[in-house]
Write an enzyme that holds these catalytic residues in place. Structure first.
Site, short mmCIF file in Angstrom:
data_model
loop_
_atom_site.label_atom_id
_atom_site.label_comp_id
_atom_site.label_asym_id
_atom_site.label_seq_id
_atom_site.Cartn_x
_atom_site.Cartn_y
_atom_site.Cartn_z
N PRO A 81 16.30 28.70 -15.11
CA PRO A 81 15.05 28.55 -14.35
C PRO A 81 14.43 29.91 -14.02
O PRO A 81 15.12 30.84 -13.57
CB PRO A 81 15.50 27.82 -13.08
N CYS A 82 13.12 30.01 -14.25
CA CYS A 82 12.45 31.30 -14.10
C CYS A 82 11.92 31.54 -12.69
O CYS A 82 11.54 32.66 -12.35
CB CYS A 82 11.30 31.41 -15.10
#
Length: 402
Positions: A81-82
């Site tokens: 997840p960014c």
């Protein structure tokens, strides 16, 4: 030879499709989001050749029993997840519960793949994250050095640094890790999408690898548009319907024309290139076109002006509070705007036309906004596959000689 991969944080499948096209078989695809899993599962049930044999696991990567994988794994890949590193998020890095890099390193420790491939936003390389980014790379280099109970990441980082600067243990699993910042447009993706790749090879694999060189360039696009005119002729665009050249580009165009700049590679692909051959979306969609319906309500305002038709698009975004307007809109030559259809956005992300995204327009656009462009994933994974195959041959030949 057959190469086996495990995909973590798989999303709608962009990275995994790219690795599959590069010659890897997906032994396990892990993703927690229901809609993204539905997209992959429904395409698999429909017999899509790229995903029909995937084993999809919906859930947390930390709770998967990887011991069920009987064969050795060549590649662990994924896009954690960014949000912990995104410029549009709160940028809390290690203090964000969504930071999954340590979890990814634990999977590498369990599976001991010959190579690893992880992708994330360029915000990961911001100065504010400098130490944490170095921690991530060392964590990937020494996946067996897991965190102690209640150990802070800074204390863990100190232990990793000591291992890195010591003679080390010959029995300790380690990887030769490099990172590289790229613009997807430089690899044939019709989109400005800057991403960081972390690639590593197990220390007993003599891969002799470096990040693949760019294949496309802005200079080649400028030459095609404003010097040779081939771009406009290819798309059958009359002079009266062409945009004005951006004054900021004029000096560079003149240097190209005068031979001061040597143009190399293919031209950047534009939004017009990506949408070539597609009908304009309508509210009822089109028979024979998946996900190609018009989404009403697009508006242009400062900071949300859409992607120009004759340039690579802006980076498609998922949006934490709904889909933002500017990044996911098309701006025509006359300045009018409309939203990209799901199919158009999928083309910009270089997904196949027969790969259907599931969920509402906003949900499907969220999946696409989080995805790795298939063409970029394939370029990187193909290079890794080539070097893994060569490394294997060299190892076998060496053993044979001995």
């Amino acid at each position: 030879m057959s190469l086996r991969a495990v995909e973590l944080f798989g999303g709608a499948g962009g990275l995994a499709i790219g690795t599959h096209k590069a010659g890897f078989s997906s032994e396990l695809f892990v993703e927690w989001d229901k809609w993204a899993c539905d997209t992959v599962r429904e395409n698999s049930r429909a017999g899509h050749p790229l995903v029909k044999d995937w084993a999809v696991h919906q859930g947390d990567v930390r709770k998967v029993d990887y011991s069920t994988l009987r064969q050795k794994i060549d590649l662990v890949a994924g896009g954690p997840p960014c949000q912990p590193f995104s410029m549009g998020g709160k940028a809390r890095a290690a203090d964000d519960s969504r930071d999954m890099f340590p979890a990814a390193a634990e999977v590498v420790r369990n599976l001991r793949p010959r190579a690893l491939l992880f992708e994330n936003v360029r915000g990961l390389k911001r100065a504010a994250f400098a130490n944490y980014f170095e921690f991530i790379k060392l964590r990937m280099k020494f996946p067996e050095l897991s965190a102690h109970v209640n150990e802070s990441w800074t204390d863990h980082y100190a232990r990793l640094q000591k291992e890195y600067t010591s003679s080390g243990s010959n029995s300790l699993l380690s990887y030769n890790v490099v990172d590289h910042l790229v613009n997807a447009a430089d690899y044939g993706v019709p989109q400005h999408r800057h991403r960081v790749f972390i690639v590593g090879f197990r220390n007993d694999v003599k891969a002799d690898w470096s990040f693949p060189e760019a294949t496309h360039s802005e200079d080649a696009l400028l030459q095609s548009q404003w010097i040779s005119g081939e771009y406009w002729e290819e798309h059958k665009i009359a002079k009266k319907n062409r945009p004005e050249i951006d004054p900021r580009k004029m000096n560079r165009v003149n240097k190209i024309r005068n031979g001061e700049i040597e143009v190399a590679g293919h031209r950047w692909r534009t939004v017009r290139d990506a949408l070539s051959g597609m009908p304009e979306p309508k509210t009822n969609g089109f028979r024979g076109w998946k996900n190609h319906k018009l989404q009403e309500g697009a508006k242009s305002y400062p900071g949300h002006t859409g992607s120009p038709l004759d340039q690579p698009s802006k980076a498609l975004k998922a949006g934490g509070h709904g889909v933002p307007g500017g990044e996911n809109m098309l701006r025509r030559v006359d300045g009018s705007v409309r939203y990209f259809s799901i199919r158009e956005a999928a083309r910009i992300q270089t997904f196949p036309d027969d790969y259907e995204l599931h969920g509402s327009w906003g949900e499907a656009m969220r999946q696409l906004g989080n995805a790795v462009p298939v063409k970029l994933a394939e370029a990187v994974a193909s290079s890794i596959a080539t070097h893994l195959n060569l490394a294997t041959i060299e190892t076998e030949e060496t053993k044979f000689v001995r």
